[in-house]
Design an enzyme around this catalytic site. Structure first.
Site, mmCIF file in Angstrom:
data_model
loop_
_atom_site.group_PDB
_atom_site.id
_atom_site.type_symbol
_atom_site.label_atom_id
_atom_site.label_comp_id
_atom_site.label_asym_id
_atom_site.label_seq_id
_atom_site.Cartn_x
_atom_site.Cartn_y
_atom_site.Cartn_z
ATOM 1 N N ASN A 73 -34.122 -2.399 26.720
ATOM 2 C CA ASN A 73 -34.675 -2.611 28.055
ATOM 3 C C ASN A 73 -36.091 -3.136 27.842
ATOM 4 O O ASN A 73 -37.005 -2.381 27.533
ATOM 5 C CB ASN A 73 -34.685 -1.285 28.815
ATOM 6 C CG ASN A 73 -35.220 -1.426 30.226
ATOM 7 O OD1 ASN A 73 -35.726 -2.480 30.602
ATOM 8 N ND2 ASN A 73 -35.118 -0.363 30.992
ATOM 9 N N ARG B 178 -30.617 -4.850 29.236
ATOM 10 C CA ARG B 178 -30.769 -4.711 30.676
ATOM 11 C C ARG B 178 -31.463 -5.978 31.176
ATOM 12 O O ARG B 178 -32.562 -6.311 30.724
ATOM 13 C CB ARG B 178 -31.625 -3.492 30.998
ATOM 14 C CG ARG B 178 -31.904 -3.404 32.464
ATOM 15 C CD ARG B 178 -32.921 -2.326 32.771
ATOM 16 N NE ARG B 178 -33.176 -2.299 34.196
ATOM 17 C CZ ARG B 178 -34.368 -2.068 34.725
ATOM 18 N NH1 ARG B 178 -35.400 -1.842 33.956
ATOM 19 N NH2 ARG B 178 -34.521 -2.051 36.023
ATOM 20 N N HIS C 298 -30.989 -1.327 40.597
ATOM 21 C CA HIS C 298 -30.433 -0.058 40.071
ATOM 22 C C HIS C 298 -28.905 -0.111 40.041
ATOM 23 O O HIS C 298 -28.247 0.939 40.081
ATOM 24 C CB HIS C 298 -30.803 1.160 40.954
ATOM 25 C CG HIS C 298 -32.250 1.527 40.964
ATOM 26 N ND1 HIS C 298 -32.873 1.981 42.105
ATOM 27 C CD2 HIS C 298 -33.178 1.543 39.984
ATOM 28 C CE1 HIS C 298 -34.143 2.250 41.834
ATOM 29 N NE2 HIS C 298 -34.354 1.985 40.546
ATOM 30 N N GLY D 121 -35.939 8.199 42.076
ATOM 31 C CA GLY D 121 -36.814 8.364 40.912
ATOM 32 C C GLY D 121 -38.194 7.893 41.301
ATOM 33 O O GLY D 121 -38.650 8.146 42.422
ATOM 34 N N ARG E 113 -44.510 2.255 45.731
ATOM 35 C CA ARG E 113 -44.120 1.121 46.587
ATOM 36 C C ARG E 113 -43.910 1.593 48.021
ATOM 37 O O ARG E 113 -43.393 2.683 48.251
ATOM 38 C CB ARG E 113 -42.819 0.483 46.106
ATOM 39 C CG ARG E 113 -42.935 -0.199 44.782
ATOM 40 C CD ARG E 113 -41.618 -0.888 44.428
ATOM 41 N NE ARG E 113 -41.504 -1.018 42.992
ATOM 42 C CZ ARG E 113 -40.436 -0.673 42.280
ATOM 43 N NH1 ARG E 113 -39.368 -0.179 42.877
ATOM 44 N NH2 ARG E 113 -40.437 -0.823 40.997
ATOM 45 N N ASP F 212 -45.977 11.305 41.289
ATOM 46 C CA ASP F 212 -44.987 12.236 40.743
ATOM 47 C C ASP F 212 -44.799 13.424 41.684
ATOM 48 O O ASP F 212 -45.775 14.088 42.065
ATOM 49 C CB ASP F 212 -45.455 12.721 39.360
ATOM 50 C CG ASP F 212 -44.349 13.468 38.623
ATOM 51 O OD1 ASP F 212 -43.819 14.462 39.168
ATOM 52 O OD2 ASP F 212 -44.016 13.058 37.503
ATOM 53 N N GLU G 121 -28.121 5.045 32.399
ATOM 54 C CA GLU G 121 -28.023 3.584 32.442
ATOM 55 C C GLU G 121 -27.776 2.994 31.057
ATOM 56 O O GLU G 121 -27.057 2.018 30.913
ATOM 57 C CB GLU G 121 -29.297 3.000 33.060
ATOM 58 C CG GLU G 121 -29.325 3.221 34.567
ATOM 59 C CD GLU G 121 -30.698 3.073 35.187
ATOM 60 O OE1 GLU G 121 -31.525 3.979 34.983
ATOM 61 O OE2 GLU G 121 -30.941 2.066 35.862
HETATM 62 P P1 ADP Z 1 -38.233 6.093 36.878
HETATM 63 O O1 ADP Z 1 -37.833 5.387 38.139
HETATM 64 O O2 ADP Z 1 -39.605 5.746 36.398
HETATM 65 O O3 ADP Z 1 -37.164 6.092 35.807
HETATM 66 P P2 ADP Z 1 -37.569 8.920 37.140
HETATM 67 O O4 ADP Z 1 -36.132 8.684 37.419
HETATM 68 O O5 ADP Z 1 -37.948 9.564 35.857
HETATM 69 O O6 ADP Z 1 -38.422 7.606 37.354
HETATM 70 O O7 ADP Z 1 -38.128 9.816 38.333
HETATM 71 C C1 ADP Z 1 -39.457 10.221 38.431
HETATM 72 C C2 ADP Z 1 -39.547 11.356 39.465
HETATM 73 O O8 ADP Z 1 -38.611 12.367 39.090
HETATM 74 C C3 ADP Z 1 -40.915 12.024 39.530
HETATM 75 O O9 ADP Z 1 -41.351 12.091 40.860
HETATM 76 C C4 ADP Z 1 -40.684 13.438 38.989
HETATM 77 O O10 ADP Z 1 -41.335 14.384 39.765
HETATM 78 C C5 ADP Z 1 -39.218 13.643 39.064
HETATM 79 N N1 ADP Z 1 -38.744 14.360 37.866
HETATM 80 C C6 ADP Z 1 -38.372 13.797 36.698
HETATM 81 N N2 ADP Z 1 -38.003 14.752 35.803
HETATM 82 C C7 ADP Z 1 -38.148 15.947 36.426
HETATM 83 C C8 ADP Z 1 -37.925 17.320 36.052
HETATM 84 N N3 ADP Z 1 -37.480 17.643 34.849
HETATM 85 N N4 ADP Z 1 -38.184 18.265 36.982
HETATM 86 C C9 ADP Z 1 -38.607 17.932 38.219
HETATM 87 N N5 ADP Z 1 -38.842 16.675 38.625
HETATM 88 C C10 ADP Z 1 -38.621 15.686 37.755
#
Ligand code: ADP
Length: 399
Positions: free
Chosen positions: A7, A91, A180, A210, A241, A284, A385
């Protein structure tokens, strides 16, 4: 068969070496700061030890070279020679209307991906740099392209056309594409499997939540609608975003802030979403929840707006599908955050959807979180993915 999944971004490159028989990742890693200085994080799954190598990575070819060295390294490598890599799965972000499924990459495909690059100027050229680097460093090994947009190409014009002059679609390809796709495909299939739904007679809504987030409506295994549009800006409120909004705001803000259109777009892409709404607390949700629990009202509002918008999309897609059999949650937030899942699903009590509060507490595990008598099944399905890309690659190059 061993598949290297790549990726590739403009200054980073994520990889996994996947054994297609066991479907396990033998090693995962990330090259960062390509073209700046260079850092490789490499984790062989067997030991779980994270190895960090800091070395100049002037370009992606050097980065791929370092990945290969790490994979065959006598100490922390996972294969004894390069010849064990049977295929590479890439990807690729935007396939426009040209690519409706995964393809073996040749010069014709590269030309096709370049042609749709104006629709994803940050992603497609970077993805192709990764392809070229692999061709140079692993000559003769087949490269397969798996597009983020491909799964959504089953959408009908009624879902993908914008209310704009028709000629802009014909001349400039302005339409909704969705992203996605690899995740929506993987998770919808898995959800149907877990729930014993008939792939040819089922209505599923997938919420990929995410940092980037999107919802899709899938009927009989085919996408009917999805929330991201011509670019990943449309739809849900995301980490940074803005998602859907009145387009007039762009012009209005440019005027208020005395900024160019490009500068305003950067704000909408990088400084908005729950990050912007919370007054800059964080993109986050773990930080947002902690702040909200400490009484930060803006952080609380950001979470509420996110959950409300997601519920609105689910409601809209129940109309698109004229019903729904299952709703699946996936990606970092969808897999791990039971508070947000609960908040979203609390809007559907009128439909007889009920969440089992105990089951919903799980994190990152395949689980049916609805009660046995819920009218619609709600399920958590961790996305993968990379595995989906490896499967597509094996499918195309043969076992
Ligand atoms: P990306 O789109 O960058 O791949 P992710 O799918 O990792 O992002 O999602 C990020 C979000 O998921 C963040 O807001 C985070 O709070 C939440 N998150 C990721 N892992 C955990 C976890 N183990 N526990 C709680 N929340 C999580």
């Amino acid at each position: 068969m061993k598949v290297l999944v790549i990726n590739c971004g403009s200054s980073s490159l994520k990889y996994q070496l996947i054994d297609s028989q066991t479907e396990e990742a033998l090693a995962v890693g990330l090259c960062e700061r390509i073209g700046i200085d260079g850092r490789l994080n490499h984790t062989p799954k067997k030991t779980g030890e994270k190895i960090v190598i800091e070395k100049d990575m002037p370009d992606h070819e050097v980065a791929i070279g370092m990945v290969i060295d790490a994979l065959v390294d006598p100490e922390h490598g996972v294969i004894s020679s390069l010849s064990e890599i049977d295929a590479i799965g890439h990807r690729l972000v935007h396939g426009g209307e040209k690519f409706t499924k995964s393809v073996i990459i040749d010069e014709e495909v590269i030309k096709g991906v370049e042609e749709v690059s104006p629709l994803a100027p940050l992603h497609n050229p970077a993805n192709l740099i990764g392809v070229r680097a692999c061709e140079a460093k692993l000559p003769g090994v087949p490269n397969v392209g798996v597009f983020d947009t491909a799964f959504h190409q089953t959408m009908e014009p009624v879902a993908y056309m914008y209310g704009l002059p028709y000629e802009y679609y014909e001349k400039y390809k302005v339409r909704r594409y969705g992203f996605h796709g690899t995740s929506h495909s993987f998770v919808s299939k898995r959800a149907m499997d877990i729930l014993g739904l008939d792939p040819n007679n089922s209505k599923v809504i997938v919420c990929h939540l995410g940092n980037g987030s999107s919802v899709s409506a899938i009927k009989n295994g085919k996408v009917v609608d999805t929330s991201m549009g011509m670019t990943p800006m449309e739809g849900l409120i995301m980490g940074t975003r803005c998602g859907d909004m009145d387009p007039t705001i762009v012009e209005y803000l440019a005027h208020c802030l005395d900024k160019s259109l490009e500068e305003v777009m950067t704000i909408l892409n990088k400084e908005s979403g729950v990050y912007g709404l919370s007054g800059g607390v964080s993109s986050d949700f773990r930080d947002l929840e902690a702040a909200a629990n400490d009484g930060n009202k803006k952080a609380e509002l950001a979470i509420d707006v996110f959950a409300y918008r997601t519920a609105k999309y689910i409601g809209a897609y129940i109309a698109s599908l004229n019903g729904v059999d299952a709703i699946a949650f996936t990606a970092g937030l969808g897999e791990n955050n039971f508070v947000v899942r609960n908040q979203i699903m609390s809007n559907f009590g009128y439909m007889g959807i009920a969440i089992d509060q105990e089951k919903n507490k799980i994190r990152g595990e395949e689980t049916v979180i609805s009660t046995p008598d819920s009218k619609v099944k709600v399920v958590v399905v961790p996305t993968n993915e990379e595995l989906a890309i490896a499967r597509e690659t094996v499918e195309l190059v043969g076992k």
